[in-house]
Design an enzyme around this catalytic site. Structure first.
Site, PDB file in Angstrom:
ATOM      1  N   ARG A   1       0.812  -1.222   0.000  1.00  0.00           N
ATOM      2  CA  ARG A   1       0.000   0.000   0.000  1.00  0.00           C
ATOM      3  C   ARG A   1       0.843   1.268   0.000  1.00  0.00           C
ATOM      4  NH1 ARG A   1      -2.333  -3.856   3.009  1.00  0.00           N
ATOM      5  NH2 ARG A   1      -1.406  -3.028   4.891  1.00  0.00           N
TER       6      ARG A   1
ATOM      7  N   GLU B   1       5.678  -8.760  14.631  1.00  0.00           N
ATOM      8  CA  GLU B   1       5.085  -9.265  15.861  1.00  0.00           C
ATOM      9  C   GLU B   1       4.707 -10.740  15.752  1.00  0.00           C
ATOM     10  OE1 GLU B   1       2.040  -6.686  13.668  1.00  0.00           O
ATOM     11  OE2 GLU B   1       4.143  -6.578  14.185  1.00  0.00           O
TER      12      GLU B   1
END
Length: 171
Positions: free
Chosen positions: A59, A96
């Site tokens: 994006r 993460e």
């Protein structure tokens, strides 16, 4: 900014349970909102000595290439491994929920370049920090980093200490 906030859609439990994904698809679907977001991303940097715009896959390509076009500057894509056909420099980083890698063509930037790095979202800061390292490996300077959305509670800005960070929307 309310107009832009209204164009961000929450997708619960994506990409995994407990995550609320901030979807920019409705924003890019609306030409007026997209134009507004691009102008707001570049506005703080008008008049600065920026020589290139870089964006992270995927994006960041949308917003970064439009900012580059508006400013009449080159756009430099930072891509996932194996996507660039020429010689590359790469950097690995932790997410993460795993690890990732970004690559850049070795001739994309020069040592005198001053780069505005753009992406749609700042979460934990891992991708943005790795992108800065990748740009700096080529000898260029990261002038600033701009995001459409920043998830404040995840503390990504803390990983970007020493860099100017500009975000349009905060959640």
């Amino acid at each position: 900014m309310q107009r832009l906030h209204a164009k961000i859609r929450d997708i619960p439990d994506f990409p995994k349970p407990g995550i609320i994904f901030k979807d920019v698809t409705p924003l890019v679907k609306d030409p007026a909102a997209l134009r507004l977001s691009v102008h707001q991303l570049l506005h703080p940097f008008l008049g600065r000595e920026i020589t290139a715009i870089a964006g992270m896959e995927a994006r960041g390509f949308i917003f970064g290439s439009l900012v580059a076009w508006e400013l009449g500057l080159p756009f430099v894509p930072l891509r996932k491994p194996g996507k660039l056909p020429y010689d590359v420099q790469s950097v690995s980083y932790d997410l993460e929920y795993g690890s990732a890698m970004l690559e850049i063509h070795i001739d994309s930037l020069d040592s005198g370049d001053r780069v505005l790095l753009i992406d749609d979202l700042l979460a934990t800061g891992g991708t943005a920090k790795a992108s800065c390292e990748l740009i700096e490996k080529l000898g260029a300077k990261v002038e600033a980093i701009a995001f459409v959305i920043e998830l404040d509670a995840l503390g990504g800005r803390d990983k970007l200490h020493g860099y100017e960070v500009h975000s349009l929307l905060h959640y």
